[in-house]
Design a protein around this motif. Structure first.
Motif, PDB file in Angstrom:
ATOM      1  N   GLY A 222       0.766  -1.248   0.000  1.00 28.71           N
ATOM      2  CA  GLY A 222       0.000   0.000   0.000  1.00 28.71           C
ATOM      3  C   GLY A 222       0.793   1.292   0.000  1.00 28.71           C
ATOM      4  O   GLY A 222       0.232   2.381  -0.147  1.00 28.71           O
ATOM      5  N   LEU A 223       2.126   1.214   0.168  1.00 33.71           N
ATOM      6  CA  LEU A 223       2.911   2.455   0.196  1.00 33.71           C
ATOM      7  C   LEU A 223       3.268   2.890  -1.238  1.00 33.71           C
ATOM      8  O   LEU A 223       3.290   2.073  -2.145  1.00 33.71           O
ATOM      9  N   PRO A 224       3.579   4.170  -1.418  1.00 40.33           N
ATOM     10  CA  PRO A 224       3.873   4.631  -2.781  1.00 40.33           C
ATOM     11  C   PRO A 224       5.306   4.334  -3.234  1.00 40.33           C
ATOM     12  O   PRO A 224       6.242   4.376  -2.435  1.00 40.33           O
ATOM     13  N   LEU A 225       5.415   4.057  -4.524  1.00 37.49           N
ATOM     14  CA  LEU A 225       6.724   3.882  -5.154  1.00 37.49           C
ATOM     15  C   LEU A 225       7.340   5.271  -5.343  1.00 37.49           C
ATOM     16  O   LEU A 225       6.636   6.216  -5.713  1.00 37.49           O
ATOM     17  N   VAL A 226       8.636   5.379  -5.075  1.00 36.73           N
ATOM     18  CA  VAL A 226       9.337   6.655  -5.262  1.00 36.73           C
ATOM     19  C   VAL A 226      10.439   6.419  -6.295  1.00 36.73           C
ATOM     20  O   VAL A 226      11.306   5.556  -6.100  1.00 36.73           O
ATOM     21  N   THR A 227      10.383   7.171  -7.382  1.00 33.13           N
ATOM     22  CA  THR A 227      11.344   6.945  -8.467  1.00 33.13           C
ATOM     23  C   THR A 227      12.040   8.249  -8.853  1.00 33.13           C
ATOM     24  O   THR A 227      11.493   9.335  -8.659  1.00 33.13           O
ATOM     25  N   CYS A 228      13.207   8.118  -9.428  1.00 35.80           N
ATOM     26  CA  CYS A 228      13.816   9.269 -10.098  1.00 35.80           C
ATOM     27  C   CYS A 228      14.830   8.768 -11.114  1.00 35.80           C
ATOM     28  O   CYS A 228      15.164   7.579 -11.144  1.00 35.80           O
ATOM     29  N   ALA A 229      15.263   9.683 -11.978  1.00 38.29           N
ATOM     30  CA  ALA A 229      16.153   9.304 -13.077  1.00 38.29           C
ATOM     31  C   ALA A 229      17.380  10.195 -13.086  1.00 38.29           C
ATOM     32  O   ALA A 229      17.287  11.411 -12.911  1.00 38.29           O
ATOM     33  N   LEU A 230      18.533   9.556 -13.302  1.00 38.84           N
ATOM     34  CA  LEU A 230      19.789  10.291 -13.446  1.00 38.84           C
ATOM     35  C   LEU A 230      20.193  10.264 -14.912  1.00 38.84           C
ATOM     36  O   LEU A 230      20.130   9.224 -15.550  1.00 38.84           O
ATOM     37  N   ARG A 231      20.622  11.413 -15.402  1.00 42.53           N
ATOM     38  CA  ARG A 231      20.977  11.513 -16.826  1.00 42.53           C
ATOM     39  C   ARG A 231      22.454  11.854 -16.982  1.00 42.53           C
ATOM     40  O   ARG A 231      22.819  13.043 -17.046  1.00 42.53           O
ATOM     41  N   PRO A 232      23.307  10.827 -17.060  1.00 41.31           N
ATOM     42  CA  PRO A 232      24.715  11.140 -17.296  1.00 41.31           C
ATOM     43  C   PRO A 232      24.923  11.690 -18.705  1.00 41.31           C
ATOM     44  O   PRO A 232      24.202  11.327 -19.633  1.00 41.31           O
ATOM     45  N   THR A 233      25.912  12.569 -18.851  1.00 37.87           N
ATOM     46  CA  THR A 233      26.406  12.923 -20.183  1.00 37.87           C
ATOM     47  C   THR A 233      27.382  11.798 -20.548  1.00 37.87           C
ATOM     48  O   THR A 233      27.282  10.705 -20.001  1.00 37.87           O
ATOM     49  N   GLY A 234      28.315  12.028 -21.463  1.00 38.92           N
ATOM     50  CA  GLY A 234      29.229  10.950 -21.840  1.00 38.92           C
ATOM     51  C   GLY A 234      30.132  10.574 -20.665  1.00 38.92           C
ATOM     52  O   GLY A 234      30.921  11.388 -20.198  1.00 38.92           O
ATOM     53  N   ILE A 235      30.007   9.339 -20.206  1.00 37.31           N
ATOM     54  CA  ILE A 235      30.779   8.916 -19.026  1.00 37.31           C
ATOM     55  C   ILE A 235      32.183   8.497 -19.469  1.00 37.31           C
ATOM     56  O   ILE A 235      32.342   7.868 -20.516  1.00 37.31           O
ATOM     57  N   TYR A 236      33.187   8.831 -18.662  1.00 36.86           N
ATOM     58  CA  TYR A 236      34.546   8.367 -18.938  1.00 36.86           C
ATOM     59  C   TYR A 236      35.139   7.855 -17.633  1.00 36.86           C
ATOM     60  O   TYR A 236      34.604   8.116 -16.551  1.00 36.86           O
ATOM     61  N   GLY A 237      36.263   7.169 -17.760  1.00 41.67           N
ATOM     62  CA  GLY A 237      36.948   6.680 -16.558  1.00 41.67           C
ATOM     63  C   GLY A 237      37.380   5.240 -16.753  1.00 41.67           C
ATOM     64  O   GLY A 237      37.301   4.692 -17.863  1.00 41.67           O
ATOM     65  N   GLU A 238      37.835   4.645 -15.661  1.00 38.29           N
ATOM     66  CA  GLU A 238      38.364   3.288 -15.719  1.00 38.29           C
ATOM     67  C   GLU A 238      37.303   2.322 -16.254  1.00 38.29           C
ATOM     68  O   GLU A 238      36.213   2.238 -15.712  1.00 38.29           O
TER      69      GLU A 238
END
Ligand SMILES: NC(=O)c1ccc[n+]([C@@H]2O[C@H](COP(=O)([O-])OP(=O)(O)OC[C@H]3O[C@@H](n4cnc5c(N)ncnc54)[C@H](O)[C@@H]3O)[C@@H](O)[C@H]2O)c1
Ligand SMILES: CC(C)CCC[C@@H](C)[C@H]1CC[C@H]2[C@@H]3[C@H](O)C=C4C[C@@H](O)CC[C@]4(C)[C@H]3CC[C@]12C
Length: 410
Positions: A222-238
């Motif tokens: 019965g509890l509400p779902l909590v959502t969000c979205a992360l929008r990376p630009t071009g990722i770099y790294g190892e």
């Protein structure tokens, strides 16, 4: 700010497919300023280990960093489930620590496998995706993994009672669009005509919309779902495969790379460690500030400099012995477009015989040749995000990783 024309807030659309997303006006009004200090990153070490997290795509480039970051910086973690189509051998070394690491080989397109993995998890970080802008996979497969896979994750949360869902979206849900409009240091509310044709950005935009629309749905219990979205630009790294490809290409060309894109075309880049840190932080804070953060989108950003795609890569490849020849593109743009079109034609002609998927195609050329950079503080205002790694750290870590690659040009 306005939302006209679709906007970077996510009201993008794919040609022939509807899309959309809410703007920054959650129940708290979107004006809330984040007051508590979380900058140091580490929560109170006396906290009780009680939480179960699931990371889909946990063995991918970003996923591995998210998994490692969670183990280092989420002291409330009791169990970490790592779900992926292909499990990495490196997971074994994580199994000796205080957190129970459960490796789950599974496919997000299979609803029952997803439901089994989600059952009992408090938080899901859904980073699994088919990242293909080179035509390696069919559009149908890209939709199946990115859209149907995301639907399966959402439904699994609803059915099993998991309340917190973080989705790894992409800058590409906004742009560059099919018209090649530049997006110059914009934020989540900057107006932009987010219209796409390529299956990858279309699928990411549809999936993001599904995730945001699911915010507030009642989950089992019965509890509400909590959502969000992360929008990376071009990722770099190892671990960044395309950086690896450019490095090896440079070695093959005698330590040189040839400029194809004008230096003036800025391309947004963000260090993988900071993207991972944002995931950890957003997942933690979503549980505390559901009203503010639920249904929101956040660009991923840090102090990486604004540069063209190629000049940015040279920040790492240069110290590893490669040089970028020419201050201006060697090949005129019309010829590049012709070559890109030729590559697309060859891909289509050869498809029955072999997979021809070079880096250059009309889509990748358009993305590389259209400015797309972000300048925002929304993540800082909403959940206290500060980059964990400075630009110097990010650069040094990435250079060390390139240098460690077999056959370094040094
Ligand atoms: N790399 C970037 O520059 C970038 C930028 C913005 C957003 N993203 C997003 O970040 C996420 C991770 O990207 P990445 O660069 O780490 O890619 P990646 O290919 O390295 O990782 C994706 C992971 O998902 C897994 N996966 C794919 N299909 C699956 C399936 N059917 N079931 C279960 N697992 C599956 C893969 O095995 C892989 O481990 C993606 O959702 C992508 O869209 C990436
Ligand atoms: C002119 C060509 C030879 C240049 C080729 C570079 C090209 C392969 C690069 C340029 C920009 C890159 C994309 C960009 O960094 C952002 C993303 C978003 C993410 O969600 C998936 C990866 C992607 C599309 C990068 C792919 C590689 C691109 C197109």
């Amino acid at each position: 700010m306005g939302q006209e024309g679709g906007g970077a807030s996510g009201r993008g659309r794919c040609v022939g497919r509807p899309a959309g997303a809410p703007k920054e006006d959650g129940p708290s009004g979107g004006q809330f300023e984040y007051l508590r200090t979380v900058a140091a990153g580490m929560a109170d070490s006396t906290e009780v280990r009680e939480l179960v997290y699931l990371v889909t795509g946990g063995c991918g480039f970003l996923g591995e960093h998210v998994v490692r970051m969670l183990l280092q910086r989420e002291p409330r973690l009791l169990e970490l489930r790592v779900f992926d189509l292909h499990l990495g051998a490196w997971l074994e070394e994580l199994k000796t620590g205080p957190v129970q690491v459960t490796a789950i080989q599974g496919d997000v397109t299979q609803a029952h496998e997803v439901a089994a993995a989600v059952a009992g998890a408090h938080v899901v970080i859904h980073t699994a995706g088919l990242v293909d802008v080179f035509g390696r996979a069919s559009p149908e497969t890209i939709y199946e993994v990115n859209v149907q896979g995301t639907k399966n994750v959402i439904e699994a949360c609803v059915q099993t009672g998991t309340r917190f869902l973080v989705y790894t979206s992409s800058m590409e849900v906004v742009g560059p669009n099919i018209k090649g409009h530049h997006f110059y240091r914009g934020n989540e509310d900057t107006p932009y005509e987010a219209v796409h044709r390529h299956p990858y950005p279309c699928s990411k935009a549809q999936a993001e919309r599904l995730v945001l629309e699911a915010n507030g749905r009642k989950v089992h219990g019965g509890l509400p779902l909590v959502t969000c979205a992360l929008r990376p630009t071009g990722i770099y790294g190892e671990g960044h495969q395309i950086m690896r490809d450019f490095y090896h290409q440079g070695l093959r060309l005698g330590g040189r790379l040839f400029r194809t894109i004008p230096a003036s075309v800025e391309h947004g880049r963000v260090y993988v460690g900071n993207v991972a840190w944002m995931h950890v932080l957003v997942a933690r804070e979503l549980q505390q500030r559901a009203a503010l953060m639920g249904g929101q989108v956040y660009f991923c950003y840090d102090q990486s400099p604004y540069k063209s795609y190629e000049d940015f890569n040279m920040e790492f490849l240069g110290p590893c012995g490669l040089r970028l020849v020419e201050t201006r593109p060697l090949v005129p743009y019309w010829l590049l477009m012709l070559l890109a079109a030729l590559n697309a034609l060859l891909q289509w002609l050869l498809r029955p015989l072999l997979l021809y998927a070079p880096l250059l195609n009309p889509y990748t050329l358009a993305v590389a040749n259209t400015a797309f950079t972000v300048n925002t503080d929304k993540a800082q205002r909403h959940f206290g995000y500060e980059p964990l790694f400075s630009w110097e750290d990010s650069r040094t870590r990435t250079i060390r990783w390139v240098q460690a690659m077999e056959g370094s040009a040094r």
